[in-house]
Motif scaffolding. Structure first.
Motif, PDB file in Angstrom:
ATOM      1  N   GLY A   1      28.704   9.379  21.447  1.00 13.41           N
ATOM      2  CA  GLY A   1      27.579   7.745  22.019  1.00 13.41           C
ATOM      3  C   GLY A   1      26.895   7.727  19.629  1.00 13.41           C
ATOM      4  N   HIS A   2      26.679   6.828  19.341  1.00 18.59           N
ATOM      5  CA  HIS A   2      26.957   6.352  17.838  1.00 18.59           C
ATOM      6  C   HIS A   2      26.419   5.156  17.929  1.00 18.59           C
ATOM      7  CE1 HIS A   2      26.115   7.840  14.026  1.00 18.59           C
ATOM      8  NE2 HIS A   2      27.019   7.422  13.297  1.00 18.59           N
ATOM      9  N   ASP A   3      25.235   5.544  17.755  1.00 19.59           N
ATOM     10  CA  ASP A   3      24.503   4.202  17.079  1.00 19.59           C
ATOM     11  C   ASP A   3      24.472   3.098  15.803  1.00 19.59           C
ATOM     12  OD1 ASP A   3      23.388   4.015  19.715  1.00 19.59           O
ATOM     13  OD2 ASP A   3      21.768   5.476  18.686  1.00 19.59           O
ATOM     14  N   PHE A   4      25.730   3.882  15.209  1.00 22.14           N
ATOM     15  CA  PHE A   4      25.784   3.384  12.856  1.00 22.14           C
ATOM     16  C   PHE A   4      24.115   3.421  12.733  1.00 22.14           C
ATOM     17  CE2 PHE A   4      29.286   3.606  15.764  1.00 22.14           C
ATOM     18  CZ  PHE A   4      29.762   3.808  14.635  1.00 22.14           C
ATOM     19  N   PRO A   5      23.579   4.620  12.652  1.00 19.03           N
ATOM     20  CA  PRO A   5      21.927   3.913  11.943  1.00 19.03           C
ATOM     21  C   PRO A   5      22.433   3.879  10.672  1.00 19.03           C
ATOM     22  CG  PRO A   5      22.455   6.183  12.309  1.00 19.03           C
ATOM     23  CD  PRO A   5      23.566   5.429  12.631  1.00 19.03           C
ATOM     24  N   PRO A   6      21.303   3.048   9.617  1.00 18.97           N
ATOM     25  CA  PRO A   6      21.513   4.186   8.415  1.00 18.97           C
ATOM     26  C   PRO A   6      22.232   5.112   7.776  1.00 18.97           C
ATOM     27  CG  PRO A   6      19.382   2.580   8.733  1.00 18.97           C
ATOM     28  CD  PRO A   6      19.686   3.613  10.475  1.00 18.97           C
ATOM     29  N   PHE A   7      22.788   5.090   6.327  1.00 22.76           N
ATOM     30  CA  PHE A   7      23.381   6.443   5.466  1.00 22.76           C
ATOM     31  C   PHE A   7      21.523   7.432   5.668  1.00 22.76           C
ATOM     32  CE2 PHE A   7      25.259   8.806   2.265  1.00 22.76           C
ATOM     33  CZ  PHE A   7      25.800   9.588   3.218  1.00 22.76           C
ATOM     34  N   GLY A   8      22.282   8.509   6.192  1.00 23.47           N
ATOM     35  CA  GLY A   8      20.732   9.062   5.490  1.00 23.47           C
ATOM     36  C   GLY A   8      20.225  10.116   6.619  1.00 23.47           C
ATOM     37  N   THR A   9      20.339   9.460   8.168  1.00 28.96           N
ATOM     38  CA  THR A   9      19.429   9.248   8.715  1.00 28.96           C
ATOM     39  C   THR A   9      20.382  10.765   9.737  1.00 28.96           C
ATOM     40  OG1 THR A   9      19.447   7.255  10.130  1.00 28.96           O
ATOM     41  CG2 THR A   9      19.034   8.942  11.634  1.00 28.96           C
ATOM     42  N   GLY A  10      21.857  10.989   9.261  1.00 26.48           N
ATOM     43  CA  GLY A  10      21.926  12.449   9.799  1.00 26.48           C
ATOM     44  C   GLY A  10      23.011  12.096  11.382  1.00 26.48           C
ATOM     45  N   LEU A  11      23.425  13.408  11.204  1.00 28.88           N
ATOM     46  CA  LEU A  11      24.391  13.560  12.410  1.00 28.88           C
ATOM     47  C   LEU A  11      23.543  14.327  12.826  1.00 28.88           C
ATOM     48  CD1 LEU A  11      28.316  12.763  11.449  1.00 28.88           C
ATOM     49  CD2 LEU A  11      26.556  11.561  12.187  1.00 28.88           C
ATOM     50  N   PRO A  12      23.737  14.431  14.707  1.00 33.05           N
ATOM     51  CA  PRO A  12      23.087  16.056  15.657  1.00 33.05           C
ATOM     52  C   PRO A  12      23.132  17.432  15.096  1.00 33.05           C
ATOM     53  CG  PRO A  12      23.413  13.663  17.072  1.00 33.05           C
ATOM     54  CD  PRO A  12      24.350  13.033  15.517  1.00 33.05           C
ATOM     55  N   ILE A  13      24.489  17.378  14.880  1.00 42.64           N
ATOM     56  CA  ILE A  13      24.816  18.774  14.378  1.00 42.64           C
ATOM     57  C   ILE A  13      24.702  18.885  12.663  1.00 42.64           C
ATOM     58  CG2 ILE A  13      27.064  17.828  13.291  1.00 42.64           C
ATOM     59  CD1 ILE A  13      26.487  21.064  14.803  1.00 42.64           C
ATOM     60  N   GLU A  14      24.111  18.410  11.730  1.00 44.00           N
ATOM     61  CA  GLU A  14      22.868  18.379  11.089  1.00 44.00           C
ATOM     62  C   GLU A  14      21.809  18.867  10.627  1.00 44.00           C
ATOM     63  OE1 GLU A  14      26.108  15.270   9.137  1.00 44.00           O
ATOM     64  OE2 GLU A  14      23.906  14.439   8.900  1.00 44.00           O
TER      65      GLU A  14
END
Length: 505
Positions: free
Chosen positions: A172-185
């Motif tokens: 599940g991924h909303d493709f937000p602006p780059f720099g938002t980061g992924l949950p694991i990060e």
């Protein structure tokens, strides 16, 4: 933080280092990943499209991965130990429009491209090989697009299904602006203390979920990744001392191999920089974990999770010493132990492990498997069994009923059974995992020969060769035993539990 901001803050800081001397700075990683993103956009690869990455552990892997991530695409790492047919299936199934390879596996990549017309272009991080264009040349042909909108892409891992065919895990991924980061990060920063001063050792292949996700997470938190081409216990300890590693991640097999080094050899290395030694992927024998804590101190942190991102539990060394055998309490989502009737079970009773409140996912091109992993309450499961104690600590009873975990790698019996059952000497076959002091489990095939076929050592050797022609080496049986008849129900269902009881010793 945005990768461009990190590069601006410390451009010459190493983002990736390798013991052979190769180094990738934050400025180089930022530039290289922007060039890959521009290349993808110039070829019409857009948000939610797919690409594939076929590379061994090398800095270029992370350049391409971050380029895909800042271009808003799904990127699938392909296990280069797979056979050509297996690897080509993954590339075809995910619908990859581009394939990026390293020179060492360019021959395999070239064959994959020839067999997958959906791959519109392929690049090699080196000179032209096997019909692949040099990546450097391709990016030079593209004008930088400084005004391009950067969208946060995401990895798209493959994990074998119960039928043995690999299944893509669509997060599940909303493709937000780059720099938002992924949950694991964000979890790495909040739960495991990752930050700009972190030096993370990656000893495992980047085509696996945890090594790739945690290496990228280290970079996104401003740290440095020490990337090993392969695991060797002495080389690993030397790298931890040389680079003053603060965080390392292993599977229990790595622990066993390090512990088997002579005590005087282990004592030579200064490992005082270590803050956290993370492990997962397979159950860790209690005596092995005790030995590791005795050696390194209470620095071990265990987690239980899956590529699906449904939830996560975490156990510190203190947790584990107070609750030996636990994989921790919930860190992402809430754990539920559920019986066959769907009702939650009390503490101490074994049932299916479900998570609520975690991440969402689906299995690519498999709605039936997706539906089976979710219930009407919105909970999700990885198919494992376990129980909770009175304090809410989770204990695993079985990592999926049929799953074999050998050296931290998932091996699925059905795939091996499918390869063996068509051999003319085989009437029936069941594959199980058996205890292995180093690998945790090894693969054993229990074979019912065709009538009139002698169950000889020569036949066993022939069946192993038969498997090696059809499967990756790590999936092939390490032992073969014969039986007059395998236990099956009238419906044809294999009673695998009885096979384990009879042949696991």
């Amino acid at each position: 933080m945005h990768l461009g901001d990190l590069a601006a803050l410390h451009p010459e800081k190493p983002a990736v280092v390798m013991p052979d001397g190769r180094t990738l700075t934050y400025a180089e990683l930022d530039l290289g990943s922007r060039q890959v993103a521009d290349l993808l956009r110039s070829r019409g690869v857009g948000t939610r499209d797919h690409i594939a990455v076929l590379m061994e552990n090398c800095p270029e892997f992370l350049v391409v991965a971050l380029g895909a991530q800042r271009a808003g695409v799904y990127w699938t790492p392909v296990n280069w130990h797979l056979t050509a047919d297996e690897a080509a299936y993954v590339v075809r199934d995910c619908g990859a429009r581009a394939l990026f390879a390293s020179p060492q596996v360019a021959a395999l990549a070239g064959r994959i491209v020839r067999e997958n017309p959906t791959v519109e272009f392929a690049a090699v991080a080196g000179p032209p090989l096997h019909g692949l264009a040099p990546l450097d040349e391709l990016v030079r042909q593209v004008d930088p697009d400084d005004g391009a909108e950067e969208i946060e892409g995401v990895y798209f891992f493959y994990s074998s299904g119960t039928t043995g065919a690999p299944k893509g895990i669509l997060p599940g991924h909303d493709f937000p602006p780059f720099g938002t980061g992924l949950p694991i990060e964000h979890t790495m920063a909040a739960r495991f203390g990752f930050g700009p001063d972190s030096v993370y050792l990656c000893p495992a292949p980047l085509y696996h979920a945890a090594p790739a996700g945690w290496s990228l997470g280290t970079i996104r938190n401003g740290g440095t990744v020490v990337l090993l081409e392969r695991f060797d216990p002495a080389d690993c300890l030397a790298a931890m001392e040389r680079y003053r590693v603060t965080h390392a991640q292993f599977v229990p097999t790595h622990f066993v191999r390090m512990l088997k080094l002579p005590a005087e050899q282990r004592a030579r290395y200064d490992l005082s920089s270590l803050r956290s030694v993370v492990h997962a992927a397979a159950p860790c024998p209690i005596d092995v974990k005790h030995a590791m804590i005795d050696w390194l101190g209470p620095k071990l942190v265990e987690f239980y999770a899956g590529s699906e991102g449904a939830g996560m539990t975490v156990a510190t060394s203190e947790d584990w010493l107070a609750h030996p055998g636990t994989v921790g309490r919930a860190a992402v989502g809430t754990v539920h132990i559920v019986g066959d009737d769907g009702a939650e079970l009390p503490a101490g009773e074994i049932g299916s492990i479900w998570f609520s409140g975690g991440g969402s996912f689906e299995y690519h091109n498999d709605p039936e498997k997706t539906a089976g992993a979710h219930d009407e309450r919105g909970r999700a499961t990885l198919g494992d069994l376990g129980h909770l104690d009175e304090d809410g600590f989770l204990y695993l009873a079985d990592r999926r009923t049929d799953l074999i975990i050998s050296g931290g790698v998932n091996v699925y019996p059905a795939e091996i059974e499918n390869a063996l059952v068509m051999h003319p000497a085989v009437a029936d076959v069941a594959v199980i995992g058996v205890p292995d002091p180093e690998m945790g489990q090894s693969v054993r095939a229990v074979v019912q020969p065709e009538a009139g076929t002698d169950p000889t050592a020569e036949l066993a050797e022939e069946l192993v060769r038969h498997c090696r022609e059809r499967l990756a080496g790590f999936k092939c049986p390490r032992s073969i035993v014969f039986t007059a008849e395998l236990p099956r129900l009238p419906s044809g269902k294999l009673l695998r539990r009885r096979v384990r009881e009879a042949f696991a010793d």
